[in-house]
Motif scaffolding. Structure first.
Motif, PDB file in Angstrom:
ATOM      1  N   GLU A  43       0.821  -1.195   0.000  1.00  0.00           N
ATOM      2  CA  GLU A  43       0.000   0.000   0.000  1.00  0.00           C
ATOM      3  C   GLU A  43       0.865   1.258   0.000  1.00  0.00           C
ATOM      4  O   GLU A  43       1.996   1.253   0.488  1.00  0.00           O
ATOM      5  CB  GLU A  43      -0.909   0.056   1.238  1.00  0.00           C
ATOM      6  CG  GLU A  43      -1.821  -1.135   1.435  1.00  0.00           C
ATOM      7  CD  GLU A  43      -1.231  -2.159   2.388  1.00  0.00           C
ATOM      8  OE1 GLU A  43      -2.011  -2.922   2.998  1.00  0.00           O
ATOM      9  OE2 GLU A  43       0.008  -2.209   2.524  1.00  0.00           O
ATOM     10  N   SER A  44       0.302   2.321  -0.518  1.00  0.00           N
ATOM     11  CA  SER A  44       0.953   3.632  -0.463  1.00  0.00           C
ATOM     12  C   SER A  44      -0.114   4.717  -0.525  1.00  0.00           C
ATOM     13  O   SER A  44      -1.278   4.425  -0.827  1.00  0.00           O
ATOM     14  CB  SER A  44       1.951   3.803  -1.613  1.00  0.00           C
ATOM     15  OG  SER A  44       1.284   3.742  -2.857  1.00  0.00           O
TER      16      SER A  44
ATOM     17  N   ARG B 173      -5.827   9.507  -1.780  1.00  0.00           N
ATOM     18  CA  ARG B 173      -6.029   8.317  -2.589  1.00  0.00           C
ATOM     19  C   ARG B 173      -4.962   7.295  -2.233  1.00  0.00           C
ATOM     20  O   ARG B 173      -3.767   7.568  -2.383  1.00  0.00           O
ATOM     21  CB  ARG B 173      -5.967   8.605  -4.087  1.00  0.00           C
ATOM     22  CG  ARG B 173      -6.356   7.393  -4.922  1.00  0.00           C
ATOM     23  CD  ARG B 173      -6.439   7.672  -6.393  1.00  0.00           C
ATOM     24  NE  ARG B 173      -5.137   7.636  -7.047  1.00  0.00           N
ATOM     25  CZ  ARG B 173      -4.959   7.351  -8.333  1.00  0.00           C
ATOM     26  NH1 ARG B 173      -5.998   7.087  -9.104  1.00  0.00           N
ATOM     27  NH2 ARG B 173      -3.750   7.342  -8.856  1.00  0.00           N
ATOM     28  N   LEU B 174      -5.412   6.159  -1.759  1.00  0.00           N
ATOM     29  CA  LEU B 174      -4.517   5.063  -1.435  1.00  0.00           C
ATOM     30  C   LEU B 174      -4.389   4.148  -2.645  1.00  0.00           C
ATOM     31  O   LEU B 174      -5.353   3.940  -3.383  1.00  0.00           O
ATOM     32  CB  LEU B 174      -5.029   4.269  -0.250  1.00  0.00           C
ATOM     33  CG  LEU B 174      -5.321   5.049   1.034  1.00  0.00           C
ATOM     34  CD1 LEU B 174      -5.729   4.090   2.148  1.00  0.00           C
ATOM     35  CD2 LEU B 174      -4.154   5.912   1.447  1.00  0.00           C
ATOM     36  N   SER B 175      -3.205   3.592  -2.802  1.00  0.00           N
ATOM     37  CA  SER B 175      -2.952   2.628  -3.866  1.00  0.00           C
ATOM     38  C   SER B 175      -2.444   1.332  -3.250  1.00  0.00           C
ATOM     39  O   SER B 175      -1.796   1.344  -2.194  1.00  0.00           O
ATOM     40  CB  SER B 175      -1.905   3.160  -4.845  1.00  0.00           C
ATOM     41  OG  SER B 175      -2.320   4.348  -5.455  1.00  0.00           O
TER      42      SER B 175
ATOM     43  N   TYR C 156      -5.387  -1.135   5.329  1.00  0.00           N
ATOM     44  CA  TYR C 156      -4.808  -2.346   4.777  1.00  0.00           C
ATOM     45  C   TYR C 156      -5.530  -2.755   3.497  1.00  0.00           C
ATOM     46  O   TYR C 156      -6.765  -2.725   3.428  1.00  0.00           O
ATOM     47  CB  TYR C 156      -4.916  -3.493   5.771  1.00  0.00           C
ATOM     48  CG  TYR C 156      -4.177  -3.274   7.061  1.00  0.00           C
ATOM     49  CD1 TYR C 156      -4.809  -2.687   8.152  1.00  0.00           C
ATOM     50  CD2 TYR C 156      -2.846  -3.669   7.196  1.00  0.00           C
ATOM     51  CE1 TYR C 156      -4.131  -2.484   9.345  1.00  0.00           C
ATOM     52  CE2 TYR C 156      -2.173  -3.478   8.384  1.00  0.00           C
ATOM     53  CZ  TYR C 156      -2.815  -2.889   9.458  1.00  0.00           C
ATOM     54  OH  TYR C 156      -2.139  -2.687  10.628  1.00  0.00           O
ATOM     55  N   CYS C 157      -4.750  -3.194   2.543  1.00  0.00           N
ATOM     56  CA  CYS C 157      -5.263  -3.785   1.318  1.00  0.00           C
ATOM     57  C   CYS C 157      -5.306  -5.304   1.514  1.00  0.00           C
ATOM     58  O   CYS C 157      -4.443  -5.865   2.203  1.00  0.00           O
ATOM     59  CB  CYS C 157      -4.309  -3.403   0.188  1.00  0.00           C
ATOM     60  SG  CYS C 157      -4.635  -4.158  -1.393  1.00  0.00           S
TER      61      CYS C 157
ATOM     62  N   GLY D   5       0.034  -2.201   5.401  1.00  0.00           N
ATOM     63  CA  GLY D   5      -0.729  -1.066   5.876  1.00  0.00           C
ATOM     64  C   GLY D   5      -0.070   0.273   5.610  1.00  0.00           C
ATOM     65  O   GLY D   5       1.147   0.375   5.474  1.00  0.00           O
ATOM     66  N   THR D   6      -0.917   1.295   5.539  1.00  0.00           N
ATOM     67  CA  THR D   6      -0.443   2.671   5.391  1.00  0.00           C
ATOM     68  C   THR D   6      -1.261   3.557   6.322  1.00  0.00           C
ATOM     69  O   THR D   6      -2.480   3.399   6.430  1.00  0.00           O
ATOM     70  CB  THR D   6      -0.544   3.134   3.925  1.00  0.00           C
ATOM     71  OG1 THR D   6       0.026   4.437   3.786  1.00  0.00           O
ATOM     72  CG2 THR D   6      -1.981   3.171   3.417  1.00  0.00           C
TER      73      THR D   6
END
Length: 121
Positions: free
Chosen positions: A6-7, A19-21, A95-96, A114-115
């Protein structure tokens, strides 16, 4: 085995956007349903939203409906969480997650590290 990274997290004022990626290592990324979860300090991890392998019918927990959207780019092995109108209660580690047999909020087998998202009032 699928690795997820994640970022996009950070510090934002209430009302702002992030915006999370999440980039996945799987060559068969387009076969995985994807999801986003979050965990605030002292609280259990909670489901935020999910999207099917095809990108159709994203679904969300009620507290973020109308503010968050999920999309994916299968050509880039990436899923996105667009967060608008952020509130201090959205502060958490996000978390993705990925799974091949996802039903609702269950069935996610792989997790990112996680980010952190922090929303100041």
């Amino acid at each position: 085995q699928v690795q997820l990274v994640e970022s996009g997290g950070g510090l934002v004022q209430a009302g702002g956007s992030l915006r999370l990626s999440c980039v996945a290592s799987a060559r068969t990324f387009n076969m995985y349903d994807m999801g986003w979860f979050r965990q605030a300090p002292g609280k259990e991890r909670e489901f935020v939203g999910g999207i099917s392998w095809s990108g159709g019918s994203p679904y969300f927990t009620s507290s973020v409906k109308g503010r968050f959207t999920i999309s994916r780019d299968n050509a880039k092995n990436t899923v996105f969480l667009q967060m608008n109108s952020l509130k201090p209660e959205d502060t958490a580690v996000y978390y993705c997650a990925a799974g091949r047999r996802v039903i609702g909020t269950e069935g996610f087998d792989y997790w990112g590290q996680g980010t952190q998202v922090t929303v100041s009032s």
